[in-house]
Design a protein around this motif. Structure first.
Motif, short mmCIF file in Angstrom:
data_model
loop_
_atom_site.label_atom_id
_atom_site.label_comp_id
_atom_site.label_asym_id
_atom_site.label_seq_id
_atom_site.Cartn_x
_atom_site.Cartn_y
_atom_site.Cartn_z
N UNK A 243 0.34 3.45 -23.44
CA UNK A 243 0.23 2.54 -22.30
C UNK A 243 -0.41 3.28 -21.13
N UNK A 244 -1.17 2.54 -20.34
CA UNK A 244 -1.78 3.10 -19.14
C UNK A 244 -1.59 2.14 -17.98
N UNK A 245 -1.02 2.66 -16.90
CA UNK A 245 -0.84 1.85 -15.69
C UNK A 245 -1.95 2.18 -14.71
N UNK B 175 0.80 -1.21 0.00
CA UNK B 175 0.00 0.00 0.00
C UNK B 175 0.84 1.27 0.00
N UNK B 176 2.07 1.21 0.49
CA UNK B 176 2.90 2.41 0.49
C UNK B 176 4.06 2.31 -0.49
N UNK B 177 3.99 1.34 -1.36
CA UNK B 177 5.05 1.13 -2.34
C UNK B 177 4.65 1.70 -3.70
N UNK B 178 5.64 2.07 -4.45
CA UNK B 178 5.41 2.31 -5.87
C UNK B 178 5.46 0.95 -6.59
N UNK B 179 4.57 0.79 -7.53
CA UNK B 179 4.53 -0.43 -8.33
C UNK B 179 4.86 -0.05 -9.76
N UNK C 196 1.98 5.12 -7.81
CA UNK C 196 2.16 5.07 -6.36
C UNK C 196 0.82 4.81 -5.67
N UNK C 197 0.87 4.86 -4.34
CA UNK C 197 -0.29 4.51 -3.54
C UNK C 197 -1.44 5.50 -3.69
N UNK C 198 -1.10 6.73 -4.16
CA UNK C 198 -2.15 7.74 -4.37
C UNK C 198 -2.70 7.71 -5.79
N UNK C 199 -2.17 6.81 -6.61
CA UNK C 199 -2.63 6.74 -7.99
C UNK C 199 -1.88 7.65 -8.94
#
Length: 124
Positions: free
Chosen positions: A68-70, A30-34, A52-55
């Protein structure tokens, strides 16, 4: 045991679309960047996108922005990469990663957890 498992790769013709998924287990991020990275044959691993966790998201503008969209589903602990208007140069193994770093961090060494990768092949 922490695991990141990618899915959704495959072969597609140029101009087509694929949606990759990266499911995490063993801990919450939840607090990591993916992030998503990719590695083409004979080339170094390259940053593609991160969220990141905030979108908040970031992309490698030169190669994928606009195509591309993450996105992430925190409830499912899963990150997605929607890939549209695919090009042959997008052919690579795509890896997902997680790290306690800024979403704009494009360095692979900043990410602590990695999946095994999923292959994407785009034919012309």
């Amino acid at each position: 045991q922490v695991q990141l498992v990618e899915s959704g790769g495959g072969q597609v013709q140029a101009g087509g679309s694929l949606r990759l998924a990266c499911a995490a287990s063993g801990r919450t991020f939840s607090t990591y960047s993916r992030a998503w990275f990719r590695q083409a044959p004979g080339k170094e691993r390259q940053f593609v996108a991160a969220i990141n966790w905030d979108g908040v998201s970031a992309y490698d503008a030169e190669s994928v922005e606009g195509r591309f969209t993450i996105s992430r589903d925190s409830a499912k602990n899963t990150v997605y990469l929607q890939m549209d208007t695919l090009k042959p140069e997008d052919t690579a193994i795509y890896y997902c990663a997680a790290g306690r770093t800024a979403v704009t961090d494009k360095e692979s060494r900043s990410y602590d957890y990695w999946g095994q990768g999923t292959r994407v092949t785009v034919s012309s």
